[in-house]
Design an enzyme around this catalytic site. Sequence first.
Site, mmCIF file in Angstrom:
data_model
loop_
_atom_site.group_PDB
_atom_site.id
_atom_site.type_symbol
_atom_site.label_atom_id
_atom_site.label_comp_id
_atom_site.label_asym_id
_atom_site.label_seq_id
_atom_site.Cartn_x
_atom_site.Cartn_y
_atom_site.Cartn_z
ATOM 1 N N SER A 145 0.850 -1.191 0.000
ATOM 2 C CA SER A 145 0.000 0.000 0.000
ATOM 3 C C SER A 145 0.884 1.238 0.000
ATOM 4 C CB SER A 145 -0.901 0.016 1.234
ATOM 5 O OG SER A 145 -1.540 1.274 1.395
ATOM 6 N N TYR A 158 -1.311 -2.141 10.527
ATOM 7 C CA TYR A 158 -1.491 -2.237 9.077
ATOM 8 C C TYR A 158 -0.332 -1.558 8.352
ATOM 9 C CZ TYR A 158 -3.848 -1.774 4.525
ATOM 10 O OH TYR A 158 -4.182 -1.833 3.189
#
Length: 274
Positions: A145, A158
């Site tokens: 990401s 995350y």
Amino acid sequence: MKKSDSFSPRVIIITGASRGIGKAMAEKYAGNGDFVALVADQKEELEETAVLLKEGENCLVLHGDLADGDFLKQVVENTLAKWGRIDVLVNNAAWRTLETLRTISLENWEKTLKICLTAPVFLSKLVAANMEKNGIKGVIIHVSSIMADRAGGTSPAYVASKGALLSITYEMAALYGPSGIRVTAICPGNVHTTMSQDFTDSKGENISSDLVRDMENLTPLQRSATPEEIANGVFWLSSEEAAFVTGTSLVIDGGFTHNFSSYKNKHSQFPKEF
């Protein structure tokens, strides 16, 4: 990508294949004539995806918990039992909570890392071992990401796992490269998925649309990506057209990462130009 006369289907494992980017990937590969093993913990949605593909024997549904090491072995064993080989692994599945490091529990931290980091690493280890054993010059793709480099302070486990996925991409590429196995990562920006629709304020009211608009106002292309656009990038990385691409990441973020200020601010400064 045009199929050659000698086209033969590949065997693809996709985790998190029940929705969003994973589902779009499954459709892309199945549409290309490849065999697809669909992996996720959402059984009903996973089966719906399989029905949508309408590929019959070209599709395998594998429902289970990626945090379970035994399930990782089952994914590989069942895929090999059905098709006898694995050509591509896409580690797409993710799980996270929205909270700061001040409040996150050890349980949420460890679950996030198990699904977003440990599972991809050890599933890759199992797949790569089989590729090497059978002389398959395969491809492993980790879905990271842009948050690996652009943290917001609101999802620590995350962000940590996505950053680690980039590092393990380089490590695995160095290890498996001599065997002809390519390892790459992809870093999406904001994408229209269910994961971008669960943001709430302190009162519990959903503010996802406001946050998405803010993100898009910082994006040169002024919109979010579709799952299909991310799937296209993954498909290319796994193709022969990317045969010399390994140990790196492909950013698909509409220009967000390298843009300095919002277009609202640009317009206030230069209304005739923005």
